[in-house]
Design an enzyme around this catalytic site. Sequence first.
Site, mmCIF file in Angstrom:
data_model
loop_
_atom_site.group_PDB
_atom_site.id
_atom_site.type_symbol
_atom_site.label_atom_id
_atom_site.label_comp_id
_atom_site.label_asym_id
_atom_site.label_seq_id
_atom_site.Cartn_x
_atom_site.Cartn_y
_atom_site.Cartn_z
ATOM 1 N N SER A 282 0.858 -1.193 0.000
ATOM 2 C CA SER A 282 0.000 0.000 0.000
ATOM 3 C C SER A 282 0.887 1.235 0.000
ATOM 4 O O SER A 282 2.059 1.162 0.374
ATOM 5 C CB SER A 282 -0.871 0.026 1.251
ATOM 6 O OG SER A 282 -0.105 0.475 2.361
ATOM 7 N N ASP A 283 0.356 2.382 -0.383
ATOM 8 C CA ASP A 283 1.113 3.607 -0.141
ATOM 9 C C ASP A 283 1.016 3.921 1.363
ATOM 10 O O ASP A 283 0.290 3.268 2.120
ATOM 11 C CB ASP A 283 0.603 4.767 -1.021
ATOM 12 C CG ASP A 283 1.665 5.863 -1.172
ATOM 13 O OD1 ASP A 283 2.644 5.857 -0.401
ATOM 14 O OD2 ASP A 283 1.517 6.742 -2.041
ATOM 15 N N TYR A 284 1.735 4.944 1.753
ATOM 16 C CA TYR A 284 1.922 5.306 3.166
ATOM 17 C C TYR A 284 0.567 5.539 3.854
ATOM 18 O O TYR A 284 -0.119 6.523 3.570
ATOM 19 C CB TYR A 284 2.753 6.580 3.206
ATOM 20 C CG TYR A 284 3.367 6.941 4.527
ATOM 21 C CD1 TYR A 284 4.745 6.914 4.704
ATOM 22 C CD2 TYR A 284 2.585 7.364 5.594
ATOM 23 C CE1 TYR A 284 5.320 7.281 5.906
ATOM 24 C CE2 TYR A 284 3.149 7.721 6.795
ATOM 25 C CZ TYR A 284 4.522 7.677 6.942
ATOM 26 O OH TYR A 284 5.088 8.051 8.127
ATOM 27 N N ALA A 286 -2.149 4.291 3.307
ATOM 28 C CA ALA A 286 -3.289 4.331 2.380
ATOM 29 C C ALA A 286 -4.395 3.379 2.826
ATOM 30 O O ALA A 286 -5.573 3.610 2.542
ATOM 31 C CB ALA A 286 -2.840 4.008 0.963
#
Length: 649
Positions: A282-284, A286
Amino acid sequence: CMALMAFMAVSCAQSGMSPQDRLTVNDKKINEIIAQMTLEEKLGQLNCLVAPRGAVTGEQQSTGVAEKVRAGAVGSLFGRHDRDELMAWQKMAVEESRLGIPLLFGADIIHGYRTTFPVPLALAATWNPESMERVARISTVEASADGITWLYNPMVDICRDGRWGRCVEGAGEDPFLSSVYAAAMVRGTQGDLQDDDEILACVKHFALYGASEAGRDYRETDMSPARMFNEYFPPYKAAVDAGVATVMTSFNDVNGIPATGNRWLMTEVLRDFWGFEGFVVSDYNAVGEMVRHGIGDRKAVSEMALNAGVDSDMMTEGFVELAASVKEGKVSMKAVDQACRRVLEAKDKLGLLDAPYKFLRCEEERIYTQEHRAAARRIAAESFVLLKNDDVLPLSSKKKVALVGPLADAGAQYTGSWQGAAYDDCKSLLTAMTEAGLDVIFARGSNMLEDEELEQAACRNRKYVRDSRSESEMIREAVNAARRSDVVLAAVGEPAWMTGEASSRTSLDIPQPQKRLLEALVRTGKPVILLLFSGRPMTLEWENDNMAAILDVWYGGSEAADAIVDVVYGKVNPSGKLTMTFPRNVGQIPIYYNMKNGGRPAKTDSYKRFSSCYIDSPNSPLYPFGYGLSYTTYEYGDFSLSAETMPAD
Ligand code: BGC
């Protein structure tokens, strides 16, 4: 699937082997590890956290991450570039956790590590896949020499909106060029993942983050499948086809469903349709942000993300809490095993399961070498785009030059927003010109921005000290310098952190104090050459009318200053071409070269009622996609069509 199992059973029976024997050594090894793991340890492999400072000094003992590493509740760490620290973290994981599974070390190295290269939008302007691959290779050699094993690169979000600060991180608006860029970056980073300087790449941000509504970060994307597949997906797919080991999700939602919880994207498109076999991170935070998207609570969004096909959770720490969901049947054990296996496979591809300290060698001599710096200088010069030239460039070294502008002596800004580690060493243009023995009078002329607080944030305090003199006093000094010179070189534009994440703008003008400086310089009657520092398309109509020349030097990296001297004085002929359209005004956005005709296309740039045009602006951009001059002139002619008709397909 049934047929395949039957086939395997038959062929194993014929050879006297069990299906288990047929597994590769690696599969066996991973199976053995998984068989020993508790559910919590499996979920731990999916947990990706920032590595806090202090593993070496011991201050980590109390902040929690160390405890989690020892408990096997962390699979990867990121954001720390210090070899001794990384060694300490790895030892902790290998020697103090129950199963001793090594960690991955991630890092946002997207245009160079210590040797810093032009920002991606500039690198793309070279149109040179060899240079792109070389940047990825050198970045990887340097980062891996410090123990980093996973680059959060390449970023390949197609973008047609210069207001979005993150357009600096991608290759621009063209699906084909961005695909070439994506593949080159993956090749340069991963090679065949056999050597000790070949590490994991991560294509991001899947998907469609560059089409975030209104050019604002973290917003929604609403798009037809036709446009997705034809125009926005190709670069991600090119990375997958090039064998990228990992994919990062994006913060935006896609047609109403957050990308990070979007099973259609993460499983159907990415795996089933494109055949991606690595792991998805996942992104940070997210995953956690899906709560604010309105999806549900932390438990619900974590379940949704894992079930969608996200294997690793960056920073939310929601996956590590999923044991209850497994017991309740909301997440299957099979899904957890699969995600865990994918993370372990990535570690195995790197050889970490056999040699956890493989990348943690002491190899300072591979970092910031003369060879790497020479490549950075060459590639920086290759990325500059000459937007205008009234025969003033290249400059003769005999000319007396007034060097003005807040970016002239701010070398630390030249590395851009995602620099690796070199900004302290970054030479300013003033220093480079002085070292080259050129006849220069320097005057800063203005501060970067009107607002002091915003200026500090945009400069990220990189040694930038605001000039306390009044604007008129600074301008007066610059005008005097101009009057005593033959020509003015004005180094102006955006400080490095005015682009990048969370740096959306509604105006794409050169910041006001710098613009007023340019106006005063023009009034001296001396030819003014604009050296534009930018990480996005800017609106430059006034500059185009009033400057003698304009050279976009972007953020050229650690060797930018010498590269600028090379181009300005004609040692290198500029050859960069834009990969994003430069509009005349913000109202034209989105503006891009591959727009469709529509039923009533405007035939000229002048206003014509009931055709597709504006009342108050031409349709055409100021500088189109692909634009860029050189010191040579070319004549095109003798065209002919190869055929008079073209079939519809
Ligand atoms: C960015 C990513 C980056 C991640 C880790 C996020 O805010 O969107 O591009 O890789 O942080 O630093």
